[in-house]
Design a protein around this motif. Structure first.
Motif, PDB file in Angstrom:
ATOM      1  N   SER A   1      40.250  62.910   6.848  1.00  0.00           N
ATOM      2  CA  SER A   1      40.360  62.854   5.395  1.00  0.00           C
ATOM      3  C   SER A   1      41.790  62.510   5.006  1.00  0.00           C
ATOM      4  CB  SER A   1      39.976  64.198   4.769  1.00  0.00           C
ATOM      5  OG  SER A   1      38.645  64.550   5.101  1.00  0.00           O
ATOM      6  N   ALA A   2      41.937  61.735   3.943  1.00  0.00           N
ATOM      7  CA  ALA A   2      43.263  61.370   3.448  1.00  0.00           C
ATOM      8  C   ALA A   2      43.880  62.541   2.704  1.00  0.00           C
ATOM      9  CB  ALA A   2      43.166  60.151   2.535  1.00  0.00           C
ATOM     10  N   CYS A   3      45.172  62.725   2.852  1.00  0.00           N
ATOM     11  CA  CYS A   3      45.884  63.746   2.091  1.00  0.00           C
ATOM     12  C   CYS A   3      45.792  63.409   0.600  1.00  0.00           C
ATOM     13  CB  CYS A   3      47.345  63.811   2.506  1.00  0.00           C
ATOM     14  SG  CYS A   3      47.621  64.384   4.201  1.00  0.00           S
ATOM     15  N   ASP A   4      45.598  64.423  -0.232  1.00  0.00           N
ATOM     16  CA  ASP A   4      45.537  64.210  -1.674  1.00  0.00           C
ATOM     17  C   ASP A   4      46.921  63.865  -2.220  1.00  0.00           C
ATOM     18  OD1 ASP A   4      42.826  64.812  -1.753  1.00  0.00           O
ATOM     19  OD2 ASP A   4      43.184  66.956  -2.087  1.00  0.00           O
ATOM     20  N   GLU A   5      46.943  63.331  -3.425  1.00  0.00           N
ATOM     21  CA  GLU A   5      48.218  63.115  -4.116  1.00  0.00           C
ATOM     22  C   GLU A   5      48.977  64.438  -4.187  1.00  0.00           C
ATOM     23  OE1 GLU A   5      47.477  61.548  -7.958  1.00  0.00           O
ATOM     24  OE2 GLU A   5      46.754  59.608  -7.250  1.00  0.00           O
ATOM     25  N   GLY A   6      50.273  64.360  -4.019  1.00  0.00           N
ATOM     26  CA  GLY A   6      51.091  65.572  -4.060  1.00  0.00           C
ATOM     27  C   GLY A   6      51.246  66.250  -2.717  1.00  0.00           C
ATOM     28  N   THR A   7      50.585  65.716  -1.685  1.00  0.00           N
ATOM     29  CA  THR A   7      50.684  66.268  -0.338  1.00  0.00           C
ATOM     30  C   THR A   7      50.933  65.135   0.651  1.00  0.00           C
ATOM     31  OG1 THR A   7      48.314  66.094   0.170  1.00  0.00           O
ATOM     32  CG2 THR A   7      49.054  68.092  -0.974  1.00  0.00           C
ATOM     33  N   PHE A   8      51.297  65.503   1.888  1.00  0.00           N
ATOM     34  CA  PHE A   8      51.588  64.476   2.883  1.00  0.00           C
ATOM     35  C   PHE A   8      51.357  65.030   4.281  1.00  0.00           C
ATOM     36  CE2 PHE A   8      55.318  67.033   2.936  1.00  0.00           C
ATOM     37  CZ  PHE A   8      55.910  66.860   4.171  1.00  0.00           C
ATOM     38  N   ALA A   9      51.210  64.133   5.247  1.00  0.00           N
ATOM     39  CA  ALA A   9      51.158  64.466   6.668  1.00  0.00           C
ATOM     40  C   ALA A   9      52.028  63.443   7.376  1.00  0.00           C
ATOM     41  CB  ALA A   9      49.721  64.428   7.196  1.00  0.00           C
ATOM     42  N   ALA A  10      53.166  63.886   7.879  1.00  0.00           N
ATOM     43  CA  ALA A  10      54.167  62.963   8.416  1.00  0.00           C
ATOM     44  C   ALA A  10      53.742  62.360   9.748  1.00  0.00           C
ATOM     45  CB  ALA A  10      55.506  63.675   8.564  1.00  0.00           C
ATOM     46  N   GLY A  11      53.107  63.140  10.610  1.00  0.00           N
ATOM     47  CA  GLY A  11      52.753  62.660  11.939  1.00  0.00           C
ATOM     48  C   GLY A  11      51.256  62.599  12.145  1.00  0.00           C
ATOM     49  N   VAL A  12      50.858  62.319  13.384  1.00  0.00           N
ATOM     50  CA  VAL A  12      49.435  62.257  13.726  1.00  0.00           C
ATOM     51  C   VAL A  12      48.950  63.641  14.153  1.00  0.00           C
ATOM     52  CG1 VAL A  12      49.588  59.850  14.392  1.00  0.00           C
ATOM     53  CG2 VAL A  12      49.945  61.614  16.125  1.00  0.00           C
ATOM     54  N   GLY A  13      47.638  63.827  14.114  1.00  0.00           N
ATOM     55  CA  GLY A  13      47.047  65.067  14.604  1.00  0.00           C
ATOM     56  C   GLY A  13      47.196  66.254  13.682  1.00  0.00           C
ATOM     57  N   SER A  14      47.300  66.045  12.381  1.00  0.00           N
ATOM     58  CA  SER A  14      47.481  67.149  11.432  1.00  0.00           C
ATOM     59  C   SER A  14      46.136  67.795  11.094  1.00  0.00           C
ATOM     60  CB  SER A  14      48.149  66.663  10.142  1.00  0.00           C
ATOM     61  OG  SER A  14      49.453  66.203  10.391  1.00  0.00           O
ATOM     62  N   SER A  15      46.149  69.119  10.998  1.00  0.00           N
ATOM     63  CA  SER A  15      44.953  69.845  10.561  1.00  0.00           C
ATOM     64  C   SER A  15      45.033  70.193   9.080  1.00  0.00           C
ATOM     65  CB  SER A  15      44.770  71.122  11.387  1.00  0.00           C
ATOM     66  OG  SER A  15      45.900  71.970  11.272  1.00  0.00           O
ATOM     67  N   THR A  16      46.200  70.088   8.488  1.00  0.00           N
ATOM     68  CA  THR A  16      46.392  70.305   7.052  1.00  0.00           C
ATOM     69  C   THR A  16      47.443  69.322   6.549  1.00  0.00           C
ATOM     70  OG1 THR A  16      48.122  71.962   7.407  1.00  0.00           O
ATOM     71  CG2 THR A  16      45.855  72.777   7.189  1.00  0.00           C
ATOM     72  N   CYS A  17      47.490  69.158   5.248  1.00  0.00           N
ATOM     73  CA  CYS A  17      48.548  68.378   4.618  1.00  0.00           C
ATOM     74  C   CYS A  17      49.543  69.335   3.980  1.00  0.00           C
ATOM     75  CB  CYS A  17      47.969  67.440   3.556  1.00  0.00           C
ATOM     76  SG  CYS A  17      46.817  66.209   4.220  1.00  0.00           S
ATOM     77  N   SER A  18      50.795  68.984   4.012  1.00  0.00           N
ATOM     78  CA  SER A  18      51.851  69.821   3.447  1.00  0.00           C
ATOM     79  C   SER A  18      52.106  69.429   1.994  1.00  0.00           C
ATOM     80  CB  SER A  18      53.138  69.672   4.250  1.00  0.00           C
ATOM     81  OG  SER A  18      52.934  70.024   5.603  1.00  0.00           O
ATOM     82  N   PRO A  19      52.374  70.411   1.133  1.00  0.00           N
ATOM     83  CA  PRO A  19      52.679  70.067  -0.256  1.00  0.00           C
ATOM     84  C   PRO A  19      54.074  69.460  -0.374  1.00  0.00           C
ATOM     85  CG  PRO A  19      52.947  72.427   0.085  1.00  0.00           C
ATOM     86  CD  PRO A  19      52.377  71.874   1.362  1.00  0.00           C
ATOM     87  N   CYS A  20      54.215  68.518  -1.268  1.00  0.00           N
ATOM     88  CA  CYS A  20      55.545  67.997  -1.571  1.00  0.00           C
ATOM     89  C   CYS A  20      56.366  69.124  -2.194  1.00  0.00           C
ATOM     90  CB  CYS A  20      55.449  66.823  -2.550  1.00  0.00           C
ATOM     91  SG  CYS A  20      54.677  65.345  -1.853  1.00  0.00           S
ATOM     92  N   LEU A  21      57.606  69.259  -1.769  1.00  0.00           N
ATOM     93  CA  LEU A  21      58.467  70.301  -2.297  1.00  0.00           C
ATOM     94  C   LEU A  21      58.966  69.922  -3.683  1.00  0.00           C
ATOM     95  CD1 LEU A  21      60.551  71.123   0.910  1.00  0.00           C
ATOM     96  CD2 LEU A  21      58.490  72.267   0.048  1.00  0.00           C
TER      97      LEU A  21
END
Length: 315
Positions: A135-155
């Motif tokens: 699944s693509a990260c929603d707006e306002g979040t990101f995943a910098a590398g491969v293999g992510s199980s969650t997206c991180s919120p933009c600070l």
């Protein structure tokens, strides 16, 4: 008479033949050997055919061994004549598998019959095991590398205005991002300025001004300059305030500045915020004011007349 495992194909034979591999002779006195069916096998002199074990199969008859299940396939039961492909979301890395394993979080298998799972791409995530898609990260979040199980919120101070972001963008000079997980930046109002990556806008110092919204700096004011009305207000927190990840009280300067930035841009946001009071610095400090429903003028806190016709806009 020939023993089991041996046979005499002709009457009057003086010796018995041993059952060949892939065949069996189960009774005494047999005149022929019987071929092992698909899913079974034998070696020489067999009295019966053996079933292929789990993880192996044999699609042909009269065979002396079984074949291992290939990577991406499995054989769950004994005596199988064929393999089964792993379902999407699962995999079998090696041969002779009796079952397939779920892809771990951060990985997925989009097709059947796979020996490995794919890593979630940068800007994407896979939250649950056994997934067949990312699944693509929603707006306002990101995943910098491969293999992510969650997206991180933009600070705070950064934002991501598109899906599948691999990084967050710093707020431009003259703009700010107050909240975490933001999908856009907001322009500094007149009288305030900011640099790159700002979490809030700073009030211009006395004697300086920012006449245009979105200013990256303040300029010296001429002698006729009068401070904008909004710059005359301060804020009192009557209780601990939780606001977009910030928790503060009256001693939290950063929270105070953040609140004032939003207040000046959109006073109506504070109409229902019971633990924030607006103080008019140009009047007695005990006079409590709050915005009217039209967001352009003010009335004393607690007054039920919200049309504000009884008081003019504070100068």
């Amino acid at each position: 008479e020939c023993d089991a495992g041996r046979y005499a194909p002709e009457m009057g034979a003086t010796f018995c033949l041993t059952a060949e591999s892939g065949y069996a002779v189960g009774e005494t006195g047999a005149s022929e050997q019987t071929a092992c069916p698909a899913g079974r096998f034998s070696v020489g002199a067999a009295t019966k055919c053996a079933s292929c074990p789990g993880g192996e199969y044999q699609p042909l008859s009269n065979q002396s061994s079984c074949l291992p299940a290939e990577p991406g396939t499995f054989v769950e039961t004994e005596g199988a004549s064929e393999t089964k492909e792993c379902e999407a979301g699962t995999f079998a890395a090696g041969s002779q598998s009796v079952k397939c394993s779920d892809c771990e979080q951060g990985r997925y298998a989009p097709d059947t019959g796979l020996a490995t799972c794919e890593l979630a791409s940068a800007g994407h995530y896979v939250a649950h095991a056994g997934a067949s898609f990312q699944s693509a990260c929603d707006e306002g979040t990101f995943a910098a590398g491969v293999g992510s199980s969650t997206c991180s919120p933009c600070l705070r101070g950064t934002y991501a205005d598109e899906d599948a972001a691999t990084t967050c963008t710093l707020a431009d000079p003259g703009w700010y991002v107050l909240r975490q997980k933001a999908s856009s930046q907001r322009q500094c109002p007149t009288g305030r300025f900011s640099g790159s990556g700002a979490r809030y806008c700073t009030l211009c110092a006395e004697g300086t001004t920012a006449e245009e919204p979105g200013s990256a700096s303040c300029q010296a004011a001429d002698a006729a300059f009068k401070a904008p009305r909004n710059g005359m207000y301060s804020f009192e927190l009557t209780a601990n305030l939780v606001m977009d990840g910030l928790v503060g009280n009256t001693s939290n300067d950063e929270l105070e500045v953040a609140i004032s930035t939003v207040f000046e841009e959109n006073p109506s946001e504070f109409l229902n915020m019971g633990n924030v009071r607006v103080l008019d610095a140009s009047h007695d400090e005990n006079r409590r004011l709050e915005p009217c429903v039209d967001s352009t003028s003010w009335h004393e806190l607690g007054d039920i007349r919200r049309d504000c016709t009884w008081v003019s806009e504070v100068a």
